[in-house]
Motif scaffolding. Structure first.
Motif, PDB file in Angstrom:
ATOM      1  N   LEU A  35       0.880  -1.036   0.012  1.00  0.00           N
ATOM      2  CA  LEU A  35      -0.080   0.124   0.077  1.00  0.00           C
ATOM      3  C   LEU A  35       0.948   1.176  -0.191  1.00  0.00           C
ATOM      4  CD1 LEU A  35      -3.014  -0.761   2.457  1.00  0.00           C
ATOM      5  CD2 LEU A  35      -2.945  -0.451   0.184  1.00  0.00           C
ATOM      6  N   VAL A  36       1.879   1.318   1.021  1.00  0.00           N
ATOM      7  CA  VAL A  36       2.735   2.355   1.104  1.00  0.00           C
ATOM      8  C   VAL A  36       3.501   2.712  -0.395  1.00  0.00           C
ATOM      9  CG1 VAL A  36       4.512   3.503   2.345  1.00  0.00           C
ATOM     10  CG2 VAL A  36       2.637   2.429   3.578  1.00  0.00           C
ATOM     11  N   LEU A  37       4.316   1.479  -0.681  1.00  0.00           N
ATOM     12  CA  LEU A  37       5.185   1.787  -1.623  1.00  0.00           C
ATOM     13  C   LEU A  37       4.586   1.820  -3.050  1.00  0.00           C
ATOM     14  CD1 LEU A  37       8.424   1.552  -2.266  1.00  0.00           C
ATOM     15  CD2 LEU A  37       7.965  -1.063  -2.637  1.00  0.00           C
ATOM     16  N   GLY A  38       3.333   1.364  -3.225  1.00  0.00           N
ATOM     17  CA  GLY A  38       2.640   1.349  -4.253  1.00  0.00           C
ATOM     18  C   GLY A  38       2.041   2.832  -4.485  1.00  0.00           C
ATOM     19  N   LEU A  39       1.756   3.674  -3.392  1.00  0.00           N
ATOM     20  CA  LEU A  39       1.409   5.066  -3.441  1.00  0.00           C
ATOM     21  C   LEU A  39       2.717   5.841  -3.769  1.00  0.00           C
ATOM     22  CD1 LEU A  39      -0.524   7.172  -3.371  1.00  0.00           C
ATOM     23  CD2 LEU A  39      -0.230   7.231  -0.774  1.00  0.00           C
ATOM     24  N   ILE A  44       5.366   9.173  -8.091  1.00  0.00           N
ATOM     25  CA  ILE A  44       6.764   9.277  -8.724  1.00  0.00           C
ATOM     26  C   ILE A  44       6.210   9.473 -10.211  1.00  0.00           C
ATOM     27  CG2 ILE A  44       8.669   8.315  -9.453  1.00  0.00           C
ATOM     28  CD1 ILE A  44       9.060   7.409  -6.584  1.00  0.00           C
ATOM     29  N   ARG A  45       5.365   8.575 -10.716  1.00  0.00           N
ATOM     30  CA  ARG A  45       4.852   8.384 -11.962  1.00  0.00           C
ATOM     31  C   ARG A  45       4.290   9.870 -12.458  1.00  0.00           C
ATOM     32  NH1 ARG A  45       2.694   3.005 -14.493  1.00  0.00           N
ATOM     33  NH2 ARG A  45       3.000   4.353 -16.423  1.00  0.00           N
ATOM     34  N   GLN A  46       3.475  10.405 -11.423  1.00  0.00           N
ATOM     35  CA  GLN A  46       3.069  11.713 -11.761  1.00  0.00           C
ATOM     36  C   GLN A  46       3.959  12.821 -11.813  1.00  0.00           C
ATOM     37  OE1 GLN A  46      -0.330  11.705 -12.448  1.00  0.00           O
ATOM     38  NE2 GLN A  46      -0.170   9.778 -12.264  1.00  0.00           N
ATOM     39  N   MET A  56       9.903   5.001 -13.950  1.00  0.00           N
ATOM     40  CA  MET A  56       9.439   4.723 -12.840  1.00  0.00           C
ATOM     41  C   MET A  56       8.308   3.559 -13.450  1.00  0.00           C
ATOM     42  SD  MET A  56       8.840   4.595  -9.360  1.00  0.00           S
ATOM     43  CE  MET A  56       8.926   2.767  -9.400  1.00  0.00           C
ATOM     44  N   ALA A  57       7.765   4.284 -14.513  1.00  0.00           N
ATOM     45  CA  ALA A  57       6.993   3.053 -15.377  1.00  0.00           C
ATOM     46  C   ALA A  57       7.628   1.944 -15.908  1.00  0.00           C
ATOM     47  CB  ALA A  57       6.293   3.996 -16.382  1.00  0.00           C
ATOM     48  N   GLU A  58       8.931   1.916 -16.389  1.00  0.00           N
ATOM     49  CA  GLU A  58       9.443   0.664 -16.621  1.00  0.00           C
ATOM     50  C   GLU A  58       9.674  -0.233 -15.591  1.00  0.00           C
ATOM     51  OE1 GLU A  58      10.250   0.047 -19.661  1.00  0.00           O
ATOM     52  OE2 GLU A  58       9.103   1.500 -20.482  1.00  0.00           O
ATOM     53  N   CYS A 104      -0.292  -2.441  -7.152  1.00  0.00           N
ATOM     54  CA  CYS A 104      -1.247  -1.358  -6.456  1.00  0.00           C
ATOM     55  C   CYS A 104      -1.053   0.126  -6.913  1.00  0.00           C
ATOM     56  CB  CYS A 104      -1.008  -1.308  -4.956  1.00  0.00           C
ATOM     57  SG  CYS A 104      -1.500  -2.694  -4.024  1.00  0.00           S
ATOM     58  N   SER A 105       0.099   0.177  -7.635  1.00  0.00           N
ATOM     59  CA  SER A 105       0.597   1.718  -8.027  1.00  0.00           C
ATOM     60  C   SER A 105      -0.373   2.093  -9.284  1.00  0.00           C
ATOM     61  CB  SER A 105       1.948   1.564  -8.322  1.00  0.00           C
ATOM     62  OG  SER A 105       2.266   0.975  -9.505  1.00  0.00           O
ATOM     63  N   GLU A 106      -0.761   0.841  -9.967  1.00  0.00           N
ATOM     64  CA  GLU A 106      -1.588   1.159 -11.061  1.00  0.00           C
ATOM     65  C   GLU A 106      -2.809   1.277 -10.547  1.00  0.00           C
ATOM     66  OE1 GLU A 106      -0.595   0.774 -14.598  1.00  0.00           O
ATOM     67  OE2 GLU A 106       0.715   1.535 -13.251  1.00  0.00           O
ATOM     68  N   CYS A 107      -3.441   0.874  -9.553  1.00  0.00           N
ATOM     69  CA  CYS A 107      -4.833   1.266  -9.038  1.00  0.00           C
ATOM     70  C   CYS A 107      -4.694   2.466  -8.482  1.00  0.00           C
ATOM     71  CB  CYS A 107      -4.943   0.170  -7.837  1.00  0.00           C
ATOM     72  SG  CYS A 107      -6.192  -0.832  -8.114  1.00  0.00           S
ATOM     73  N   TYR A 108      -3.675   3.126  -7.765  1.00  0.00           N
ATOM     74  CA  TYR A 108      -3.468   4.446  -7.404  1.00  0.00           C
ATOM     75  C   TYR A 108      -3.576   5.308  -8.499  1.00  0.00           C
ATOM     76  CZ  TYR A 108      -2.320   2.973  -2.726  1.00  0.00           C
ATOM     77  OH  TYR A 108      -2.355   2.639  -1.331  1.00  0.00           O
TER      78      TYR A 108
END
Length: 222
Positions: A35-39, A44-46, A56-58, A104-108
């Motif tokens: 949860l934390v790292l995914g956020l 970062i991707r933003q 970051m995306a790669e 999770c990062s993709e969800c966020y």
């Protein structure tokens, strides 16, 4: 020989209990990391810096595109050849967390991109700092709609914990197998382990739905 013997069910309980504790702990700790790292990954991707967001995306795509079991093996068995020696429990929790953090990062990211662009304009008009804009305006709108998706990953992580047996972490399914090999009776222990997985998944699903409903009401998103 009877197909089902309740006496073996009671004998298997100490094995299943020990394994269940490990399974639940691994899931809770691993998902907290996710949860934390995914956020962090999503934020970062933003980044307005195109190079940072692309890297970051790669990284996220690389983690998502390689099997969890391979990642566990690589860290635990290949790492020592480069002088990186990490205890099995730490490897298990860490790899689970990082692997699911990518998902999770993709969800966020989906939730963040679903927030109307006018919200950023309003933050700018109110002279809010970028940090406060994220904390007070953007994330409270982005996170509630994605709670069901995050919950699915939580349940998925729980069902992936048997992979940890590959590095000698005795989670519930491995304990059930150990009982079967010790007593030459697999049906009771394996069936009870499957029953526990089912019950936990149903309970977790109900909790996720309740949290989602509460957040939507709290932030008036329904």
């Amino acid at each position: 020989m009877k197909l089902w013997d309740w006496s073996y069910v009671w004998e298997a309980f100490p094995y299943l209990y020990r394994g269940a504790i490990v399974t639940v702990e691994a899931t809770l700790l691993g998902f907290a990391i996710a949860l934390v790292l995914g956020l962090v990954f999503a934020l970062i991707r933003q980044s307005p810096n195109r190079y940072i967001s692309t890297v970051m995306a790669e990284i996220v795509e690389f983690i998502r595109s390689t099997p969890l079991l391979l990642q566990v093996f690589f860290v635990y068995f290949v790492g020592p050849q480069f002088g990186i020696v990490v205890p099995a429990w730490t490897v298990g929790i860490g790899v689970l967390g990082i692997h699911y953090a990518a998902y999770c990062s993709e969800c966020y990211r989906g939730g963040i991109e679903n927030v109307e662009g006018g919200q950023w304009e309003a933050c700018t008009a109110l002279n809010l700092s970028r940090t406060r804009s994220w904390r007070a305006i953007i994330l409270p709108q982005a996170i509630p709609p994605i709670v069901p998706g995050l919950g699915n990953y939580f349940i998925g992580m729980f069902k992936d914990t048997p992979i940890l047996a590959a590095i000698a972490i005795l989670e519930m399914l491995q304990q059930a197998k150990n009982f079967g090999s010790d007593n030459y009776r697999y049906v009771e222990a394996i069936t009870m382990a499957g029953f526990f997985y089912l019950v936990f998944s149903l309970v977790a699903s109900a909790i996720v739905q309740s949290v989602s409903f509460w957040l939507n009401r709290r932030y008036h998103l329904q």
